[in-house]
Design an enzyme around this catalytic site. Sequence first.
Site, mmCIF file in Angstrom:
data_model
loop_
_atom_site.group_PDB
_atom_site.id
_atom_site.type_symbol
_atom_site.label_atom_id
_atom_site.label_comp_id
_atom_site.label_asym_id
_atom_site.label_seq_id
_atom_site.Cartn_x
_atom_site.Cartn_y
_atom_site.Cartn_z
ATOM 1 N N GLU A 173 -34.131 8.056 -18.104
ATOM 2 C CA GLU A 173 -34.128 6.687 -17.586
ATOM 3 C C GLU A 173 -32.713 6.210 -17.317
ATOM 4 O O GLU A 173 -31.781 6.483 -18.085
ATOM 5 C CB GLU A 173 -34.807 5.738 -18.587
ATOM 6 C CG GLU A 173 -36.313 5.883 -18.551
ATOM 7 C CD GLU A 173 -36.981 5.216 -19.726
ATOM 8 O OE1 GLU A 173 -36.843 5.731 -20.857
ATOM 9 O OE2 GLU A 173 -37.627 4.182 -19.531
ATOM 10 N N CYS A 231 -26.196 2.094 -16.209
ATOM 11 C CA CYS A 231 -26.360 2.545 -17.589
ATOM 12 C C CYS A 231 -27.135 3.869 -17.538
ATOM 13 O O CYS A 231 -28.287 3.896 -17.130
ATOM 14 C CB CYS A 231 -27.139 1.465 -18.351
ATOM 15 S SG CYS A 231 -27.534 1.930 -20.040
ATOM 16 N N CYS A 280 -34.061 10.914 -28.141
ATOM 17 C CA CYS A 280 -32.894 10.816 -29.023
ATOM 18 C C CYS A 280 -33.272 11.328 -30.407
ATOM 19 O O CYS A 280 -34.350 11.021 -30.907
ATOM 20 C CB CYS A 280 -32.443 9.357 -29.107
ATOM 21 S SG CYS A 280 -30.916 9.139 -30.074
ATOM 22 N N CYS A 300 -32.603 5.280 -35.426
ATOM 23 C CA CYS A 300 -32.282 3.868 -35.618
ATOM 24 C C CYS A 300 -33.588 3.064 -35.609
ATOM 25 O O CYS A 300 -34.403 3.189 -34.693
ATOM 26 C CB CYS A 300 -31.332 3.393 -34.521
ATOM 27 S SG CYS A 300 -29.801 4.353 -34.479
ATOM 28 N N CYS A 305 -34.652 0.748 -32.518
ATOM 29 C CA CYS A 305 -34.561 1.278 -31.153
ATOM 30 C C CYS A 305 -35.822 2.049 -30.769
ATOM 31 O O CYS A 305 -36.271 2.932 -31.503
ATOM 32 C CB CYS A 305 -33.346 2.198 -31.043
ATOM 33 S SG CYS A 305 -33.144 2.884 -29.394
ATOM 34 N N GLY A 350 -30.403 8.355 -25.794
ATOM 35 C CA GLY A 350 -29.672 9.486 -26.356
ATOM 36 C C GLY A 350 -28.359 9.117 -27.015
ATOM 37 O O GLY A 350 -27.859 8.004 -26.877
ATOM 38 N N SER A 359 -20.903 4.939 -25.649
ATOM 39 C CA SER A 359 -21.331 4.264 -26.869
ATOM 40 C C SER A 359 -21.885 5.286 -27.855
ATOM 41 O O SER A 359 -22.719 6.113 -27.504
ATOM 42 C CB SER A 359 -22.409 3.232 -26.512
ATOM 43 O OG SER A 359 -22.882 2.590 -27.669
ATOM 44 N N SER A 394 -21.652 1.615 -32.210
ATOM 45 C CA SER A 394 -22.766 0.770 -32.658
ATOM 46 C C SER A 394 -22.716 0.679 -34.167
ATOM 47 O O SER A 394 -22.860 1.687 -34.851
ATOM 48 C CB SER A 394 -24.096 1.375 -32.204
ATOM 49 O OG SER A 394 -24.101 1.497 -30.796
ATOM 50 N N CYS A 423 -31.355 -2.924 -23.627
ATOM 51 C CA CYS A 423 -30.858 -2.049 -24.700
ATOM 52 C C CYS A 423 -31.960 -1.747 -25.695
ATOM 53 O O CYS A 423 -32.612 -2.658 -26.196
ATOM 54 C CB CYS A 423 -29.746 -2.739 -25.490
ATOM 55 S SG CYS A 423 -28.254 -2.974 -24.591
HETATM 56 N N1 SAH Z 1 -26.852 6.307 -29.233
HETATM 57 C C1 SAH Z 1 -25.781 5.511 -28.709
HETATM 58 C C2 SAH Z 1 -26.034 5.114 -27.281
HETATM 59 C C3 SAH Z 1 -27.167 4.128 -27.091
HETATM 60 S S1 SAH Z 1 -26.453 2.645 -26.612
HETATM 61 C C4 SAH Z 1 -25.511 4.331 -29.609
HETATM 62 O O1 SAH Z 1 -26.285 4.134 -30.535
HETATM 63 O O2 SAH Z 1 -24.514 3.655 -29.444
HETATM 64 C C5 SAH Z 1 -27.695 1.549 -26.880
HETATM 65 C C6 SAH Z 1 -27.221 0.285 -27.587
HETATM 66 O O3 SAH Z 1 -28.366 -0.534 -27.711
HETATM 67 C C7 SAH Z 1 -26.688 0.558 -28.980
HETATM 68 O O4 SAH Z 1 -25.592 -0.257 -29.251
HETATM 69 C C8 SAH Z 1 -27.860 0.150 -29.864
HETATM 70 O O5 SAH Z 1 -27.426 -0.305 -31.115
HETATM 71 C C9 SAH Z 1 -28.476 -0.952 -29.053
HETATM 72 N N2 SAH Z 1 -29.895 -1.138 -29.324
HETATM 73 C C10 SAH Z 1 -30.784 -0.236 -29.750
HETATM 74 N N3 SAH Z 1 -31.997 -0.793 -29.892
HETATM 75 C C11 SAH Z 1 -31.874 -2.094 -29.537
HETATM 76 C C12 SAH Z 1 -32.783 -3.180 -29.451
HETATM 77 N N4 SAH Z 1 -34.079 -3.040 -29.722
HETATM 78 N N5 SAH Z 1 -32.287 -4.356 -29.028
HETATM 79 C C13 SAH Z 1 -31.000 -4.514 -28.712
HETATM 80 N N6 SAH Z 1 -30.109 -3.515 -28.745
HETATM 81 C C14 SAH Z 1 -30.529 -2.312 -29.168
#
Ligand code: SAH
Length: 359
Positions: free
Chosen positions: A93, A106, A113, A117, A120, A166, A198, A221, A345
Site C-alpha cells: 500500500e 508515503c 510487518c 505494535c 497498529c 513495514g 521512520s 516512533s 498512519c
Molecule cells: N515501522 C515504522 C514505520 C511505520 S510509520 C515505525 O514504526 O516507525 C507509521 C507511524 O504510524 C509510526 O510512527 C506509528 O507509530 C504510527 N502509527 C501506527 N499505528 C497508528 C495508529 N493506529 N494511529 C496513529 N498512528 C499510528
Amino acid sequence: MEQKRHLTGFGREEMEEFIKDLGEPRFRSKQIIKGLRGHRLREFGEMTDLPLALREKLAECATASSLTVRSRYVSIDGTRRYLMETAAGHPVETVYIPTANRDTICFSSQSGCPLKCEFCLTAKLGLLSNLTAGEIVEQIIIVLNDVYGERNEAPHGTNLVAMGAGEPFLNFENLLKAVDILAEEDGLFIVPRRITVSTAGIVPKIREFSALEARPNLAISISAPTDELRDVLMPINKRWNLAELMSAAGEFQSTLRRGETFTFEYVLLSGVNDSPALARKLAGLLKRHGLLKAKVNLIPHNPADPLPYEPSSKETVADFKAILEAEGIPAFVRTPRGRDIFAACGQLAARTGSAEADV
Ligand code: SAH
C-alpha cells in the site's frame, strides 16, 4: 521459465552488467535508466528511443513492472490510497498526500510487518515479505504516473516518507538501494534530503544509518516514555529498551549539521499514554539524553477495528503539546489524512471495499 528480471530496481552498475550480458553497447544502459526512472515507463515497448529489436529482447527476459494496482481509494481530503500486489500476490500500500505547495508520498518497505505494535493495524497482517528495491521504487513511479502522467514532471518537489507498512530498518539493504536509485539525476531525482525514514527502534540499524554519508532524515516512533509502558505498546522495546534507543538517537543527532533536526513520533492513545505526567516524563527523557535537536510529532490515534484504543481528545492533545513546549521541546500535531479510506498512519492493512473506491 526463468523469472523475468525487474529492471526498475537495478542500480547503475547492475544495469551495465545486464546490458553487457545481452551483448548490447553500454550506452543502452543509460537510455533504459532514463526510460524507467526518468520517464517512469513501465513497458519496454514505450521506450521508443530504443531499437525495436532491443525492446523485444528486453520484454522477453525482463520486466519494468512487477506491481499491479488492485484498487485506488480517494479520500474527501484528496489523499489517495493505492492497494497494489507484488508478483507473488502480497499486498503493498502506498499513500499520496497532497498539500498546498508540495506532495508527499508515503511508501511501504515491507508487505505486512513483523513488529507487533498494539495500536497498529498493519501488525495484524504479520510479515508477508520484504519489498525489493524495485518494488519500493515502483510504488513512487505508479503514484506519480497516476497523478501527473508518465514523462511529466511533478510541478513541485516530491517528499517521501517510509511510513507505510513495514519496518524499513528490517529491510535495510533494499531500502538503501532504493534511496540511491531515487536520487539519480537522470531518474526520479528525489534526493535523500527529501526522504524521511521512520523506525520503531531497530537500534543497531539506527547506528549504521547514522554513519552513512548521504542519508535520509530520521524519525523514531517512541509512543511511551517508560519501559514499562513501551514494552506493552511496542514489544520491540523488550529487545532494545529506551536507554539503548536514546543512546542510538544521540549518535544520530551527533551527525546532524547546524540547524538540522530529527523527529520522535508519539501516537496519542486516550487514557493510555496521554497524561500530563507522561508528557513531562517524555520531556525529561529527551533532555536527560541531551536530545536537543529533536522535535516531537504527536499523532492522534487513528482508530480501526479491532484495535482497542481511542484517540485522545483535542484538549488532551493540546495540553500534551503545551507541556513539551514549556519544557523547550518543539512539538507538532500531525493532522490525520485519509482516515475515511483507511489511508492514515497505522491503518494500512490491505482493507478493501471502501465506498470511495474508483479504479
Ligand atoms: N515501522 C515504522 C514505520 C511505520 S510509520 C515505525 O514504526 O516507525 C507509521 C507511524 O504510524 C509510526 O510512527 C506509528 O507509530 C504510527 N502509527 C501506527 N499505528 C497508528 C495508529 N493506529 N494511529 C496513529 N498512528 C499510528
